[in-house]
Design an enzyme around this catalytic site. Structure first.
Site, short mmCIF file in Angstrom:
data_model
loop_
_atom_site.label_atom_id
_atom_site.label_comp_id
_atom_site.label_asym_id
_atom_site.label_seq_id
_atom_site.Cartn_x
_atom_site.Cartn_y
_atom_site.Cartn_z
N ASP A 152 16.03 3.57 -45.67
CA ASP A 152 15.15 2.67 -46.42
C ASP A 152 15.49 2.81 -47.89
OD1 ASP A 152 13.99 2.84 -43.83
OD2 ASP A 152 12.01 2.34 -44.61
N LYS A 215 12.00 -5.23 -46.50
CA LYS A 215 10.76 -4.44 -46.50
C LYS A 215 9.98 -4.72 -47.78
CE LYS A 215 9.34 0.46 -46.50
NZ LYS A 215 9.82 1.85 -46.36
N LYS A 251 9.72 -5.46 -42.47
CA LYS A 251 8.84 -4.29 -42.46
C LYS A 251 7.84 -4.36 -43.60
CE LYS A 251 8.83 0.79 -42.87
NZ LYS A 251 9.66 2.01 -42.99
#
Length: 315
Positions: A152, A215, A251
């Site tokens: 991430d 995300k 996400k």
């Protein structure tokens, strides 16, 4: 050119070409976006569908601890909960992943080995992203070497907000190259991007650069995932697949704490991107406390009684 976007190779040929492409995207109708997100959030679901939604939401959680006080013991405990969320009910799905800092990736990997739970690791000088590129890439290499299945990363918001879009794109490309087999989630920190138009542009930069997921947030600022910004990103991945045939995950992270919240987001997914995204491979929740509420609601559906927070572990 990243394999995710061969149809858009001209768009990333230069800084000016990328700027023209991004500013040529349709403008976001903020009122319409927020109204649609609010409308979808009012959908109600019945008991059988709710039970399915709860189990699906549990299976989509990246169970997360990203604190300076994290210890190997805390990470092992969180990993045990990810593998077996409710020891009293072995039918409870495991979570999708455990998300930790790179120095805890090896501990997490050992704790979930053989379970199917992935190890996600934040990298690239999370959460601010204020580091030189070689430092960011070393961060990624360390996490992958330690056993991270997913990375991430955070974008350089300073570069984005000052219009250096190609720099943002090229950093994502470089990070993706260091990931190897690990999947890459690109975090925009939507609360710092100021406008919906910026969120749409950031989404396209991430997708063009080879992100496997886009995300919303780090969870470290005041504004994190919202139905509106997640809806906008779901529209982006839907449109990207229509144009390229390549599917990208989404996400939302930060601020999603209750079963009611999670169900709202699942409705957004189904009604915007479609059923293909209703799978942990394509949609995740970045959360810590959400799992507890889902477990309590799951227990209530199965027993008819609300057990309360003392019946689940506190994270």
């Amino acid at each position: 050119m990243p394999t995710n976007a061969p149809a858009f190779s001209d768009a990333t040929a230069s800084d000016s070409a990328l700027r023209r492409f991004l500013f040529g995207l349709p403008g976001v109708d903020a009122v319409g976006l927020e109204a649609r997100a609010a409308s979808l959030g009012t959908r109600s679901i019945k008991t059988t569908a709710k039970a399915y939604a709860i189990d699906l939401a549990i299976s989509m959680i990246d169970l997360t601890t990203l604190e300076g006080a994290d210890t190997p013991g805390k990470v092992r405990a969180l990993a045990a909960k990810a593998v077996n969320p409710d020891p009293t009910d072995r039918t409870t799905p495991r979570t999708a992943a455990v998300c930790v800092y790179p120095d805890m990736a090896a501990t997490a990997a050992a704790a979930v080995a053989g379970s199917g739970v992935k190890v996600a690791s934040v990298a690239t000088a999370f959460p601010a992203g204020r580091a030189a590129l070689d430092v960011k890439l070393a961060d990624v290499r360390d996490a992958v070497a330690a056993g991270a299945d997913e990375i991430d990363m955070v974008i350089d918001r300073g570069a984005f907000l000052s219009g250096r879009f190609l720099k943002v794109y090229e950093e994502i490309v470089a990070v993706k190259a260091e990931c190897g087999e690990a999947r890459l989630k690109v975090i925009f920190e939507t609360g710092e991007l100021s406008t919906y138009d910026n969120i749409r542009r950031a989404s396209w930069i991430g997708m063009l650069a080879g992100a496997d997921f886009i995300k919303t947030s780090t969870g470290k600022v005041s504004t994190n995932a919202t139905p509106a910004n997640t809806l906008l990103m779901l529209e982006a991945v839907r449109d990207f697949r229509a144009a390229t045939g390549v599917q990208i995950g989404v996400k939302p992270a930060g601020g999603i704490r209750t079963t009611k919240d999670a169900v709202k987001f699942l409705v957004l997914v189904n009604e915007t991107a479609g059923e293909d995204w209703l799978d942990p491979h394509w949609f995740r929740f970045g959360a810590s406390s959400l799992l507890n509420d889902l477990l309590m609601q799951r227990q209530k559906l199965s027993t008819g009684r609300y057990s309360g927070p003392d019946y689940v572990t506190v994270d």
